[in-house]
Scaffold this motif. Structure first.
Motif, PDB file in Angstrom:
ATOM      1  N   ARG A  14       0.764  -1.360   0.122  1.00 37.60           N
ATOM      2  CA  ARG A  14       0.092   0.063   0.014  1.00 37.60           C
ATOM      3  C   ARG A  14       0.804   1.242   0.146  1.00 37.60           C
ATOM      4  O   ARG A  14       0.461   2.039  -0.754  1.00 37.60           O
ATOM      5  CB  ARG A  14      -0.661   0.083   1.270  1.00 37.60           C
ATOM      6  CG  ARG A  14      -2.102   1.114   1.433  1.00 37.60           C
ATOM      7  CD  ARG A  14      -2.708   1.315   2.559  1.00 37.60           C
ATOM      8  NE  ARG A  14      -3.068  -0.005   2.926  1.00 37.60           N
ATOM      9  CZ  ARG A  14      -3.715  -0.233   4.259  1.00 37.60           C
ATOM     10  NH1 ARG A  14      -3.925   0.694   5.061  1.00 37.60           N
ATOM     11  NH2 ARG A  14      -4.295  -1.342   4.585  1.00 37.60           N
ATOM     12  N   GLU A  15       2.018   1.236   0.581  1.00 41.33           N
ATOM     13  CA  GLU A  15       2.991   2.271   0.770  1.00 41.33           C
ATOM     14  C   GLU A  15       3.414   2.613  -0.572  1.00 41.33           C
ATOM     15  O   GLU A  15       3.824   3.719  -0.994  1.00 41.33           O
ATOM     16  CB  GLU A  15       4.058   2.305   1.889  1.00 41.33           C
ATOM     17  CG  GLU A  15       3.562   2.221   3.182  1.00 41.33           C
ATOM     18  CD  GLU A  15       2.872   0.961   3.553  1.00 41.33           C
ATOM     19  OE1 GLU A  15       2.790   0.079   2.881  1.00 41.33           O
ATOM     20  OE2 GLU A  15       2.459   0.895   4.865  1.00 41.33           O
ATOM     21  N   GLU A  16       4.057   1.492  -1.181  1.00 38.49           N
ATOM     22  CA  GLU A  16       4.405   1.652  -2.607  1.00 38.49           C
ATOM     23  C   GLU A  16       3.332   2.374  -3.602  1.00 38.49           C
ATOM     24  O   GLU A  16       3.826   2.850  -4.668  1.00 38.49           O
ATOM     25  CB  GLU A  16       4.981   0.451  -3.235  1.00 38.49           C
ATOM     26  CG  GLU A  16       6.313   0.147  -2.314  1.00 38.49           C
ATOM     27  CD  GLU A  16       6.562  -1.301  -2.408  1.00 38.49           C
ATOM     28  OE1 GLU A  16       7.754  -1.649  -2.341  1.00 38.49           O
ATOM     29  OE2 GLU A  16       5.694  -2.364  -3.031  1.00 38.49           O
ATOM     30  N   ARG A  17       2.135   2.248  -3.420  1.00 36.99           N
ATOM     31  CA  ARG A  17       1.137   2.533  -4.172  1.00 36.99           C
ATOM     32  C   ARG A  17       0.668   4.039  -3.813  1.00 36.99           C
ATOM     33  O   ARG A  17      -0.244   4.580  -4.486  1.00 36.99           O
ATOM     34  CB  ARG A  17      -0.183   1.487  -4.143  1.00 36.99           C
ATOM     35  CG  ARG A  17       0.250   0.319  -4.587  1.00 36.99           C
ATOM     36  CD  ARG A  17      -0.951  -0.655  -4.586  1.00 36.99           C
ATOM     37  NE  ARG A  17      -2.049  -0.237  -5.378  1.00 36.99           N
ATOM     38  CZ  ARG A  17      -2.149  -0.908  -6.777  1.00 36.99           C
ATOM     39  NH1 ARG A  17      -1.333  -1.808  -7.201  1.00 36.99           N
ATOM     40  NH2 ARG A  17      -2.992  -0.224  -7.202  1.00 36.99           N
ATOM     41  N   ASP A  18       1.334   4.439  -2.618  1.00 42.41           N
ATOM     42  CA  ASP A  18       0.736   5.900  -2.098  1.00 42.41           C
ATOM     43  C   ASP A  18       1.335   6.856  -2.961  1.00 42.41           C
ATOM     44  O   ASP A  18       2.531   7.319  -2.743  1.00 42.41           O
ATOM     45  CB  ASP A  18       1.163   5.884  -0.899  1.00 42.41           C
ATOM     46  CG  ASP A  18       0.747   7.091  -0.107  1.00 42.41           C
ATOM     47  OD1 ASP A  18       0.161   8.122  -0.757  1.00 42.41           O
ATOM     48  OD2 ASP A  18       0.821   7.275   1.340  1.00 42.41           O
ATOM     49  N   ALA A  64       2.391  10.352  -1.197  1.00 42.51           N
ATOM     50  CA  ALA A  64       3.719  10.192  -0.597  1.00 42.51           C
ATOM     51  C   ALA A  64       4.697  10.050  -1.623  1.00 42.51           C
ATOM     52  O   ALA A  64       5.880  10.903  -1.136  1.00 42.51           O
ATOM     53  CB  ALA A  64       3.569   9.095   0.428  1.00 42.51           C
ATOM     54  N   SER A 108      -4.454  15.521   0.408  1.00 42.06           N
ATOM     55  CA  SER A 108      -3.773  14.090   0.464  1.00 42.06           C
ATOM     56  C   SER A 108      -2.203  14.447   0.549  1.00 42.06           C
ATOM     57  O   SER A 108      -1.416  13.709   1.142  1.00 42.06           O
ATOM     58  CB  SER A 108      -3.829  13.580  -0.889  1.00 42.06           C
ATOM     59  OG  SER A 108      -3.502  14.256  -1.944  1.00 42.06           O
ATOM     60  N   HIS A 159      -1.933  15.106   4.297  1.00 42.25           N
ATOM     61  CA  HIS A 159      -1.675  13.671   5.066  1.00 42.25           C
ATOM     62  C   HIS A 159      -0.481  12.802   4.659  1.00 42.25           C
ATOM     63  O   HIS A 159       0.171  12.251   5.680  1.00 42.25           O
ATOM     64  CB  HIS A 159      -2.828  12.887   4.851  1.00 42.25           C
ATOM     65  CG  HIS A 159      -4.101  13.545   5.266  1.00 42.25           C
ATOM     66  ND1 HIS A 159      -5.372  13.119   4.670  1.00 42.25           N
ATOM     67  CD2 HIS A 159      -4.430  14.540   6.306  1.00 42.25           C
ATOM     68  CE1 HIS A 159      -6.471  13.817   5.518  1.00 42.25           C
ATOM     69  NE2 HIS A 159      -5.825  14.639   6.446  1.00 42.25           N
ATOM     70  N   ALA A 160      -0.071  12.949   3.495  1.00 43.92           N
ATOM     71  CA  ALA A 160       1.137  12.237   3.252  1.00 43.92           C
ATOM     72  C   ALA A 160       2.428  12.661   3.868  1.00 43.92           C
ATOM     73  O   ALA A 160       3.224  11.916   4.455  1.00 43.92           O
ATOM     74  CB  ALA A 160       1.364  12.282   1.569  1.00 43.92           C
ATOM     75  N   ARG A 195       2.211  11.381   7.314  1.00 44.66           N
ATOM     76  CA  ARG A 195       2.763   9.540   7.382  1.00 44.66           C
ATOM     77  C   ARG A 195       4.218   9.705   7.242  1.00 44.66           C
ATOM     78  O   ARG A 195       4.938   8.900   7.941  1.00 44.66           O
ATOM     79  CB  ARG A 195       2.029   8.993   6.482  1.00 44.66           C
ATOM     80  CG  ARG A 195       0.498   8.927   6.546  1.00 44.66           C
ATOM     81  CD  ARG A 195       0.041   8.065   5.478  1.00 44.66           C
ATOM     82  NE  ARG A 195       0.220   8.116   4.054  1.00 44.66           N
ATOM     83  CZ  ARG A 195      -0.913   8.952   3.279  1.00 44.66           C
ATOM     84  NH1 ARG A 195      -1.908   9.614   4.037  1.00 44.66           N
ATOM     85  NH2 ARG A 195      -0.474   9.437   2.072  1.00 44.66           N
ATOM     86  N   ARG A 211      10.877   3.237  -4.030  1.00 42.43           N
ATOM     87  CA  ARG A 211       9.703   3.376  -4.628  1.00 42.43           C
ATOM     88  C   ARG A 211       9.613   3.528  -6.037  1.00 42.43           C
ATOM     89  O   ARG A 211       8.786   2.942  -6.741  1.00 42.43           O
ATOM     90  CB  ARG A 211       8.847   4.188  -3.719  1.00 42.43           C
ATOM     91  CG  ARG A 211       8.653   3.773  -2.550  1.00 42.43           C
ATOM     92  CD  ARG A 211       7.724   4.804  -1.649  1.00 42.43           C
ATOM     93  NE  ARG A 211       7.555   4.504  -0.171  1.00 42.43           N
ATOM     94  CZ  ARG A 211       6.675   5.106   0.622  1.00 42.43           C
ATOM     95  NH1 ARG A 211       5.713   6.004   0.249  1.00 42.43           N
ATOM     96  NH2 ARG A 211       6.847   4.761   1.860  1.00 42.43           N
TER      97      ARG A 211
END
Length: 200
Positions: free
Chosen positions: A10-14, A17, A52, A55-56, A59, A96
């Motif tokens: 999920r992080e790699e698809r963010d 971010a 977004s 929020h990124a 995170r 990433r």
């Protein structure tokens, strides 16, 4: 950490971010400046901005990939916190981008994002990722062609979608192969962070 069927977490698809990590390779920025850059350069794969982006940033700060280094205030505007990459964040951004570049996905948005931030990689790392993608595409194409051949007894009209998928894979493989060749030969000059700095 959840992982999809093609090995992306999920992080790699963010993508918000990823945009923050990639854009901070150019130097420290505050979140509003990152949002403005995303809008000005029409990086439409970053959806939900500006929220977004903010929020990124939260995170990534919790993950110690970026850190606050000061603040800026223009005129009567609110004070804004400026963030910079940590060493771990710089490495993670590159990892990433390389992973997205190397891993074909049904969601083309991920590929567009990886290509958009290609310049944060070294030339050699970019070529490695592109070669991995070419090999993955060749494997996917071989599977699809085999399935199509096995279904050869069916009326052709029932196999149109499989033909479409095969043609899409051939086209992408040819395009990525051409890109890799242009980078390797020097026809497409490599400048670190070139695709980013050219947008400034």
């Amino acid at each position: 950490m959840t992982t999809d069927e093609r090995g992306l977490s999920r992080e790699e698809r963010d993508l918000p971010a990823l945009a923050v990590l990639a854009l901070l390779t150019l130097g420290p920025r505050h979140p509003y400046d990152i949002h403005r850059f995303v809008v000005q350069t029409r990086k439409d794969f970053v959806t939900g901005a500006p929220r977004s982006i903010y929020h990124a940033v939260q995170r990534l700060q919790r993950g110690h990939l970026i850190e606050p280094i000061g603040s800026e205030q223009d005129g009567g505007r609110p004070e804004r916190t400026v963030f910079a990459l940590t060493d771990a964040g710089r490495a993670e951004g590159r990892r990433r981008v390389a992973k997205l570049l190397a891993t074909p996905q049904p969601d083309r948005t991920l590929t567009v994002a990886a290509l958009s931030f290609l310049g944060i990689l070294s030339r050699d790392d970019a070529l490695l990722a592109l070669r991995a993608r070419i090999a993955a595409l060749a494997s996917d194409l071989a599977v699809k062609e085999s399935e199509l051949a096995e279904a050869g007894g069916l009326p052709p009209i029932l196999l149109i979608e499989a033909e479409y998928e095969c043609d899409q894979l051939r086209a992408e493989k040819a395009w990525v192969t051409d890109l890799s060749g242009r980078l390797e030969s020097g026809e497409l000059p490599w400048v670190p962070s070139g695709p980013l700095s050219s947008d400034l």
